[in-house]
Design an enzyme around this catalytic site. Structure first.
Site, PDB file in Angstrom:
ATOM      1  N   GLY A  56       0.769  -1.238   0.000  1.00 32.73           N
ATOM      2  CA  GLY A  56       0.000   0.000   0.000  1.00 32.73           C
ATOM      3  C   GLY A  56       0.798   1.285   0.000  1.00 32.73           C
ATOM      4  O   GLY A  56       0.259   2.362   0.227  1.00 32.73           O
ATOM      5  N   TRP A  58       2.017   2.929  -2.514  1.00 36.99           N
ATOM      6  CA  TRP A  58       1.557   3.860  -3.553  1.00 36.99           C
ATOM      7  C   TRP A  58       0.290   4.561  -3.086  1.00 36.99           C
ATOM      8  O   TRP A  58       0.087   5.740  -3.351  1.00 36.99           O
ATOM      9  CB  TRP A  58       1.319   3.112  -4.881  1.00 36.99           C
ATOM     10  CG  TRP A  58       2.586   2.880  -5.647  1.00 36.99           C
ATOM     11  CD1 TRP A  58       3.833   2.760  -5.130  1.00 36.99           C
ATOM     12  CD2 TRP A  58       2.729   2.777  -7.061  1.00 36.99           C
ATOM     13  NE1 TRP A  58       4.751   2.566  -6.119  1.00 36.99           N
ATOM     14  CE2 TRP A  58       4.114   2.567  -7.327  1.00 36.99           C
ATOM     15  CE3 TRP A  58       1.853   2.807  -8.134  1.00 36.99           C
ATOM     16  CZ2 TRP A  58       4.607   2.415  -8.622  1.00 36.99           C
ATOM     17  CZ3 TRP A  58       2.354   2.651  -9.421  1.00 36.99           C
ATOM     18  CH2 TRP A  58       3.715   2.466  -9.660  1.00 36.99           C
ATOM     19  N   ASP A  76      -5.721  -5.543  -4.289  1.00 33.68           N
ATOM     20  CA  ASP A  76      -4.596  -6.480  -4.449  1.00 33.68           C
ATOM     21  C   ASP A  76      -5.070  -7.880  -4.074  1.00 33.68           C
ATOM     22  O   ASP A  76      -6.076  -8.051  -3.382  1.00 33.68           O
ATOM     23  CB  ASP A  76      -3.432  -6.080  -3.543  1.00 33.68           C
ATOM     24  CG  ASP A  76      -2.121  -6.719  -3.967  1.00 33.68           C
ATOM     25  OD1 ASP A  76      -1.262  -5.976  -4.492  1.00 33.68           O
ATOM     26  OD2 ASP A  76      -1.963  -7.938  -3.808  1.00 33.68           O
ATOM     27  N   ASP A  92      -8.631 -10.318  -7.242  1.00 36.23           N
ATOM     28  CA  ASP A  92      -7.728 -10.569  -8.368  1.00 36.23           C
ATOM     29  C   ASP A  92      -8.133  -9.614  -9.491  1.00 36.23           C
ATOM     30  O   ASP A  92      -9.291  -9.639  -9.941  1.00 36.23           O
ATOM     31  CB  ASP A  92      -7.890 -12.038  -8.798  1.00 36.23           C
ATOM     32  CG  ASP A  92      -6.971 -12.396  -9.953  1.00 36.23           C
ATOM     33  OD1 ASP A  92      -6.453 -11.463 -10.597  1.00 36.23           O
ATOM     34  OD2 ASP A  92      -6.794 -13.601 -10.210  1.00 36.23           O
ATOM     35  N   ASP A 117       1.124  -1.427 -10.435  1.00 37.31           N
ATOM     36  CA  ASP A 117       2.501  -1.796 -10.102  1.00 37.31           C
ATOM     37  C   ASP A 117       2.575  -3.307  -9.901  1.00 37.31           C
ATOM     38  O   ASP A 117       3.423  -3.822  -9.184  1.00 37.31           O
ATOM     39  CB  ASP A 117       2.906  -1.058  -8.807  1.00 37.31           C
ATOM     40  CG  ASP A 117       4.364  -1.256  -8.452  1.00 37.31           C
ATOM     41  OD1 ASP A 117       5.162  -1.509  -9.375  1.00 37.31           O
ATOM     42  OD2 ASP A 117       4.712  -1.166  -7.269  1.00 37.31           O
ATOM     43  N   LYS A 157       3.756  -0.557 -14.562  1.00 32.89           N
ATOM     44  CA  LYS A 157       5.101  -1.130 -14.582  1.00 32.89           C
ATOM     45  C   LYS A 157       5.144  -2.162 -15.716  1.00 32.89           C
ATOM     46  O   LYS A 157       4.194  -2.908 -15.914  1.00 32.89           O
ATOM     47  CB  LYS A 157       5.356  -1.826 -13.252  1.00 32.89           C
ATOM     48  CG  LYS A 157       6.643  -2.629 -13.224  1.00 32.89           C
ATOM     49  CD  LYS A 157       7.105  -2.887 -11.826  1.00 32.89           C
ATOM     50  CE  LYS A 157       6.301  -3.986 -11.139  1.00 32.89           C
ATOM     51  NZ  LYS A 157       6.633  -4.069  -9.720  1.00 32.89           N
TER      52      LYS A 157
HETATM   53  C1  LIG Z   1       5.292  -4.815  -6.285  1.00 37.65           C
HETATM   54  S1  LIG Z   1       3.859  -5.200  -5.461  1.00 37.65           S
HETATM   55  C2  LIG Z   1       3.012  -3.707  -5.462  1.00 37.65           C
HETATM   56  C3  LIG Z   1       3.563  -2.725  -4.512  1.00 37.65           C
HETATM   57  C4  LIG Z   1       2.663  -1.533  -4.317  1.00 37.65           C
HETATM   58  N1  LIG Z   1       2.624  -0.715  -5.498  1.00 37.65           N
HETATM   59  C5  LIG Z   1       3.120  -0.684  -3.170  1.00 37.65           C
HETATM   60  O1  LIG Z   1       3.522   0.410  -3.393  1.00 37.65           O
HETATM   61  O2  LIG Z   1       3.073  -1.129  -2.056  1.00 37.65           O
HETATM   62  C6  LIG Z   1       3.031  -6.194  -6.600  1.00 37.65           C
HETATM   63  C7  LIG Z   1       1.709  -6.649  -6.131  1.00 37.65           C
HETATM   64  O3  LIG Z   1       0.987  -7.173  -7.233  1.00 37.65           O
HETATM   65  C8  LIG Z   1       0.037  -8.046  -6.673  1.00 37.65           C
HETATM   66  N2  LIG Z   1      -0.600  -8.852  -7.714  1.00 37.65           N
HETATM   67  C9  LIG Z   1      -0.027  -9.714  -8.555  1.00 37.65           C
HETATM   68  N3  LIG Z   1      -0.935 -10.274  -9.349  1.00 37.65           N
HETATM   69  C10 LIG Z   1      -2.138  -9.746  -8.992  1.00 37.65           C
HETATM   70  C11 LIG Z   1      -3.472  -9.936  -9.444  1.00 37.65           C
HETATM   71  N4  LIG Z   1      -3.744 -10.761 -10.422  1.00 37.65           N
HETATM   72  N5  LIG Z   1      -4.450  -9.216  -8.863  1.00 37.65           N
HETATM   73  C12 LIG Z   1      -4.156  -8.370  -7.876  1.00 37.65           C
HETATM   74  N6  LIG Z   1      -2.923  -8.162  -7.407  1.00 37.65           N
HETATM   75  C13 LIG Z   1      -1.927  -8.834  -7.944  1.00 37.65           C
HETATM   76  C14 LIG Z   1       0.860  -8.847  -5.699  1.00 37.65           C
HETATM   77  O4  LIG Z   1       0.016  -9.409  -4.734  1.00 37.65           O
HETATM   78  C15 LIG Z   1       1.758  -7.767  -5.113  1.00 37.65           C
HETATM   79  O5  LIG Z   1       1.292  -7.319  -3.881  1.00 37.65           O
END
Ligand SMILES: C[S@@+](CC[C@H](N)C(=O)[O-])C[C@H]1O[C@@H](n2cnc3c(N)ncnc32)[C@H](O)[C@@H]1O
Length: 849
Positions: A56, A58, A76, A92, A117, A157
């Site tokens: 969280g 961002w 997320d 999801d 992201d 990203k």
């Molecule tokens: C790099 S982290 C994001 C960090 C976030 N932007 C922050 O600032 O804290 C990537 C996130 O993408 C989520 N993610 C991956 N595939 C996903 C999906 N299909 N649906 C939702 N979230 C997903 C992962 O659970 C992970 O928490």
């Protein structure tokens, strides 16, 4: 285990620590902060969706930067701990449920910004992960197209994978400005890159193909510049891996020459073999012996047979003709048509003339060659992918692989890079549709830079290859400028001095992978189609032409501009004139541009520069500033720098450079100093010798029409070796010593400030004295006494304000002004005070003893 992981990626870097300090949940926060700093989208947003938001950080940044009462929704797969002013939920993002929940939160509103992201857990199977990430990106884009307001921003990203260009193309279709950038807080070893898409076009209907991973990431059969244009072409099938033929693992292929004579498909043979052997032991001895003895089997033919891979059109033609004549002699059938069974039928109906036959055969050869090239390209891509995996495992660095920064050698000679140039440029500018049109309407050479076109003559091919090489060189220079600060500075200087860089620069910029990514959108994507049409080679020609523009005197533009300077007004330029003026006007616009020297008629000291008149250097410290002279960065190639003194307004080429036994010119290299000293002896032989030395192999190099890469290389390595005398070196050393002895800028500035303040005080005093002098109730004596007093007071230094030392005590020590203390004070530690006193005591005692 957890600690290991943190160290594994160097997580405990400054961003990690800063995130901890600032209370952000992840270091990723800084990526958004830096992106927002560059593009300012958060401040303008009232509604924001953060896809893949856990943990969280961002959302935290968004809540900080967006106006109060903004709506921020984060989603997320993982749970997100509550954040003030942010709505979060677990889902999801690829599901309809997520979409519906988002709709529920946003109600009828539209989002100003959608952030993404998301990243699946990057493990060892990086290539696979990259693809899933790319799919996630498409999924988030799909949500963005549904929720974004017109003109809205989508930040995502993306991993630099083979899908990157395809994604960029799609973004460009939906947004007016698309820029890919890597914020400083993103680890350089990470393949991630952030794409900021601004100005959502909000089309009434978005073609589902744009958001379908199957179409968007479809592998292309031919990675030529316009391959992305074919992304949605349903006819394009996946590439087939053919590899080596079964049981054929030899790369070098050779057959006895008689087989070539006997074959019915000579073209196929020429295209697939390396050598035709005349070794009688290897083939049918008799046949080979007979072929060898034939007068048609000339030395050249034998030579051609030695290495088929290096042959050109002409040699192939000669070999085919030779084969026909040998066949004739052997009484074998000589078909006028292509002997390939495939074509036999057509040949009978409409026999082609020999020329056409050869052309056709060559075309087939070319196609075969193209196939081979494709295969090698694929192998190269596979190698790169492996490198990426290695990169993920920290076995290599991004510069080792071709992620926009090929190793120097590679980028110089990988023709495919040139191919990509135009394509990527156009892809990033969303002009793919234009490319497609061009593809239909234009001859292939404009687009398929890497492949030979059927209609091209040998000259055209040579021109095209030359242009490609030029393009590659520009690309190489751009890349070098990105990584090499020194080179960049040098280039900037060149640009500054020489407007002619402009064309090349923009050209190269648009041709560079990385630059195109980083700067594509910023460089105004509204580039007209015309501009697009004027791709690489055309601009390069402009550049070359530009350089050749001659001045009135037949000098190059640059040389003409240089000699336009005042100091040359009275000097006639040219070899003969130079002799006339005693050979003193030997300077020229040195730097790297040796090509100008011949045109300028300056036969000597090609690296030496006469700078435009500036002021004297000497009493810089006197004036308190360095405005006594113009500061010039010394170029490594610069030789002499002659600075005209202020006093010596009448300086001209014939002025005597020696005054009081010293050289009155500012020379900054030992070579130049040695030469100047030689000339300063006044001996006529010295002057004549210097002129003679000017006639060397470097003086009259004909550089017309030579490509930049060649000239640059030549300039680097092929320059005259000028002798340095011990006296010359010593003089330069002395000069530098004197230069270093001068006070540094800060000291000079402090002195200046002092002087300025003194002048201010004097002015004040003057005013006060004037007032006093006008005062009526005072005698002249009183007035004089008062003025003297004022002057004495002004001359006195103000006593420094006493600083009271206060020992910090009590629970609130060190917080705010201590009670009962007025004026300046300093809080000290009791222990420290005691220690200092003790030290003083000991020092005093020791002194007494
Ligand atoms: C790099 S982290 C994001 C960090 C976030 N932007 C922050 O600032 O804290 C990537 C996130 O993408 C989520 N993610 C991956 N595939 C996903 C999906 N299909 N649906 C939702 N979230 C997903 C992962 O659970 C992970 O928490």
């Amino acid at each position: 285990m957890a600690i290991q992981k943190k160290h594994g990626k160097g997580r405990l870097d400054k961003w990690y620590k800063l995130a901890k300090q600032k209370g952000y949940r992840a270091r990723a926060a800084f990526k958004l902060i830096q992106l927002n700093k560059k593009y300012n989208f958060l401040e303008k947003s009232k509604v924001l969706i953060d896809l893949c938001a856990a943990p969280g950080s961002w959302c935290q940044v968004a809540a900080e930067c967006m106006p109060v009462n903004s709506l921020i929704v984060g989603v997320d797969l993982a749970p997100i701990k509550s954040i003030p002013r942010v709505i979060t939920f677990q889902s999801d993002i690829t599901t309809d449920k997520c979409r519906a929940t988002l709709r529920g939160h946003l109600k009828t509103w539209k989002a100003d910004t959608v952030l993404h992201d998301g990243a699946p857990n990057v493990g060892t199977a990086w290539v696979q992960d990259a693809f899933t990430q790319a799919e996630l990106v498409l999924q988030s884009l799909k949500l963005a197209t549904e929720f974004l307001i017109e003109g809205g921003t989508f930040v995502t990203k993306v991993f630099r994978s083979r899908d990157f260009n395809n994604l960029m193309w799609v973004f460009n279709q939906l947004f007016t400005k698309v820029e890919a950038t890597k914020p400083p807080s993103s680890r350089s070893v990470s393949a991630e890159i952030f794409v900021v898409c601004r100005g959502y076009k909000a089309p009434k209907r978005v073609d589902p193909k744009f958001l379908d991973p199957r179409t968007v990431f479809e592998e292309l059969p031919d990675p030529t510049p316009n391959n992305e244009a074919k992304v949605f072409n349903p006819e394009i099938k996946k590439r087939k891996r053919d590899g080596y033929e079964e049981g054929d693992y030899l790369q070098f292929k050779e057959v006895p020459v008689n087989e070539f004579i006997e074959t019915t498909d000579p073209i196929q043979m020429l295209g697939s073999l390396n050598r035709l052997s005349f070794d009688e032991k290897k083939g049918g001895d008799l046949a080979i012996a007979a072929i060898s003895k034939m007068p048609e089997t000339t030395k050249e033919i034998r030579h051609c047979c030695e290495d088929l891979r290096v042959l050109g059109k002409k040699e192939f033609r000669a070999l085919l003709k030779w084969r026909l004549s040998v066949r004739e002699k052997f009484g074998l059938a000589v078909k006028k048509a292509n002997e390939n069974p495939e074509f036999t039928e057509t040949a009978e109906i409409a026999p082609m003339d020999e020329e056409m036959q050869i052309e056709e055969e060559l075309e087939r050869l070319k196609m075969k060659e193209a196939g081979e090239r494709k295969r090698s390209r694929r192998r190269e891509n596979e190698r790169k992918q492996k490198e990426i995996v290695r990169l993920q495992l920290h076995m290599t660095t991004p510069t080792d692989i071709g992620l926009g920064q090929d190793a120097e050698g590679e980028s110089m000679f990988a023709l495919k890079n040139v191919d990509r140039v135009g394509a990527l440029d156009k892809v990033t500018k969303g002009k793919m549709n234009i490319v497609v049109e061009e593809d239909h309407n234009r001859p292939r050479k404009d687009i398929h830079m890497g492949d030979a076109s059927e209609d091209e003559s040998e000259d055209e091919i040579a021109d095209r290859l030359e242009a490609e090489l030029d393009g590659m060189y520009e690309q190489y220079k751009e890349k070098k400028a990105e990584t090499d600060a020194k080179y960049k500075a040098k280039k900037a200087r060149q640009e500054h001095e020489d407007g002619e860089w402009e064309g090349i620069k923009s050209d190269a910029e648009s041709s560079d992978d990385e630059v195109a990514i980083d700067d594509a959108a910023s460089s105004e994507d509204d580039d007209s189609e015309d501009e697009d049409e004027e791709s690489g080679p055309k601009k390069l020609t402009t550049h070359l032409d530009g350089r050749d523009i001659k001045g009135e005197d037949g000098l190059s533009k640059k040389a003409a501009m240089f000699f336009d300077q005042e100091i040359f007004q009275d000097i006639a330029i040219g070899v003969s004139d130079e002799e006339e003026s005693g050979g003193d006007d030997e300077g020229e616009d040195g730097e790297d541009d040796e090509e100008d020297e011949d045109e300028a008629g300056d036969i000597e000291m090609e690296d030496h520069a006469i700078k435009k008149p500036t002021k004297v250097q000497d009493d810089a410290s006197e004036t308190g500033t360095n405005d006594g002279f113009e500061t010039e960065d010394e170029d490594e190639d610069t030789g002499i720098e002659i600075v005209k003194t202020q006093k010596d307004e009448s300086w001209d080429a014939e002025a005597e450079p020696i005054k009081n036994g010293k050289l009155d010119i500012d020379i900054i290299t030992a070579e130049a100093m040695s030469l100047a000293q030689r000339l300063a002896t006044g001996k006529s032989s010295a002057k004549a010798n210097a002129i003679d030395d000017g006639f060397n192999k470097y003086s009259f190099r004909d550089r017309d029409g030579l490509p930049d890469w060649f000239l640059d290389d030549e300039n680097k390595h092929s320059k005259p070796n000028r002798p340095i005398t011990a006296a010359g070196a010593a003089a330069i050393k002395e000069k530098l010593r004197a230069l270093n002895a001068r006070p540094i800028k800060k000291v000079r500035e402090a002195k200046d400030r002092k002087k300025f303040k003194a002048a201010q005080r004097l002015e004040k005093l003057r005013k006060k004295s004037a007032l006093m002098a006008d005062e009526e109730g005072m005698t002249e004596k009183e007035k004089a006494a008062n003025i003297t007093k004022l002057m004495a007071k002004a001359g006195k230094k103000k006593p420094k304000a006493q600083v009271k030392v206060v020992v910090a005590r009590g629970p609130n020590k060190g917080q705010g002004r201590p009670r009962g203390v007025k004026g300046r004070y300093k809080i000290v530690d009791a222990r420290l005070k005691k220690d200092v006193r003790a030290q003083k005591r000991i020092a005093k005692r020791d002194k007494k003893r």
